[in-house]
Design a protein around this motif. Structure first.
Motif, PDB file in Angstrom:
ATOM      1  N   LEU A   1     -69.534  -4.488 -88.988  1.00 52.81           N
ATOM      2  CA  LEU A   1     -70.775  -3.650 -88.411  1.00 52.81           C
ATOM      3  C   LEU A   1     -70.981  -3.628 -86.814  1.00 52.81           C
ATOM      4  CD1 LEU A   1     -73.663  -1.979 -88.792  1.00 52.81           C
ATOM      5  CD2 LEU A   1     -74.442  -4.353 -88.898  1.00 52.81           C
TER       6      LEU A   1
ATOM      7  N   MET B   1     -74.208 -10.186 -88.034  1.00 51.29           N
ATOM      8  CA  MET B   1     -73.600  -9.795 -89.001  1.00 51.29           C
ATOM      9  C   MET B   1     -72.003 -10.088 -88.772  1.00 51.29           C
ATOM     10  SD  MET B   1     -75.651  -9.288 -91.481  1.00 51.29           S
ATOM     11  CE  MET B   1     -74.640  -8.464 -92.472  1.00 51.29           C
TER      12      MET B   1
ATOM     13  N   GLU C   1     -72.395  -2.615 -99.109  1.00 51.72           N
ATOM     14  CA  GLU C   1     -71.701  -4.054 -98.832  1.00 51.72           C
ATOM     15  C   GLU C   1     -72.316  -4.851 -97.717  1.00 51.72           C
ATOM     16  OE1 GLU C   1     -67.464  -5.356 -96.861  1.00 51.72           O
ATOM     17  OE2 GLU C   1     -67.383  -3.447 -98.062  1.00 51.72           O
ATOM     18  N   GLU C   2     -72.941  -4.059 -96.765  1.00 51.01           N
ATOM     19  CA  GLU C   2     -73.515  -4.891 -95.525  1.00 51.01           C
ATOM     20  C   GLU C   2     -74.967  -5.430 -96.211  1.00 51.01           C
ATOM     21  OE1 GLU C   2     -71.917  -2.384 -91.892  1.00 51.01           O
ATOM     22  OE2 GLU C   2     -73.427  -1.523 -92.823  1.00 51.01           O
TER      23      GLU C   2
ATOM     24  N   LEU D   1     -77.686   0.318 -93.525  1.00 51.70           N
ATOM     25  CA  LEU D   1     -76.685  -0.510 -93.532  1.00 51.70           C
ATOM     26  C   LEU D   1     -75.933   0.061 -95.035  1.00 51.70           C
ATOM     27  CD1 LEU D   1     -78.088  -4.002 -93.134  1.00 51.70           C
ATOM     28  CD2 LEU D   1     -76.989  -2.735 -91.559  1.00 51.70           C
TER      29      LEU D   1
END
Length: 189
Positions: free
Chosen positions: A1, A97, A36-37, A33
């Motif tokens: 990200l 992140m 996965e995030e 997001l």
């Protein structure tokens, strides 16, 4: 990200909370997001915690006397309004992140005041500075605000209820002791 460009990034398709996985069915994902995030955020928040609101922000601080100095950007990341079951409290936590690390942590204390000077910019008094959250999405900023303010209202109501119960208990104890004193006084007369 890449959070440098998060304000320009198109929103991914809507995601349901069930895509978080087992044990986190009540956590609220961010639509900014990817799936996965969002799963990575849940992992960072921890298994004994629940995120009640999640979105992308820039964190600012205003320091100095009366917090009258200008805002200084401190971090970019994913902000979560977290119910921490181990600590039995609520927190505003920001995660970087890229580093998979907690970069900001503020417990919601009793006199906590959450202010919304702009739909995309919210402020509150931190432990040692005024904190500003610059949200990437006004819709998610509103969801975040509602989550925080709902919890603050619930806490305020519980506190007022406990205080009213204590007052009532003290009044009952006070009137009971007055009655006993007058009975004792009548017995000695």
């Amino acid at each position: 990200l890449s959070l440098i460009t998060f304000f320009k990034r198109p929103a991914p398709p809507k995601m349901t909370v069930s895509s978080y996985g087992p044990g986190h069915s009540e956590s609220r994902p961010s639509e900014l997001l990817t799936a996965e995030e969002n799963r990575a955020v849940v992992g960072l928040v921890g298994s004994r915690c629940q995120t009640l609101a999640t979105t992308v922000v820039q964190v600012y601080r205003s320091e100095g006397p009366g917090h009258s100095c200008r805002w200084n950007k401190r971090n970019c990341g994913v902000v979560c309004f977290v119910k921490d079951n181990l600590k039995r409290s609520y927190y505003i936590r920001v995660f970087d992140m890229d580093k998979a690390a907690l970069v900001f942590d503020q417990e919601i204390y009793n006199q906590f005041k959450y202010k919304v000077p702009r739909p995309y910019f919210h402020t509150f008094e931190g432990d040692d500075a005024q904190i500003g959250l610059n949200f990437a999405d006004e819709g998610e900023a509103e969801v975040f605000r509602q989550s925080v303010e709902q919890k603050l209202a619930e806490r305020r109501q519980r506190r007022e209820k406990r205080q009213a119960a204590k007052r009532q208990q003290h009044q009952q104890q006070g009137s009971g002791s007055t009655a006993r004193v007058s009975e004792i006084g009548r017995a000695h007369v």
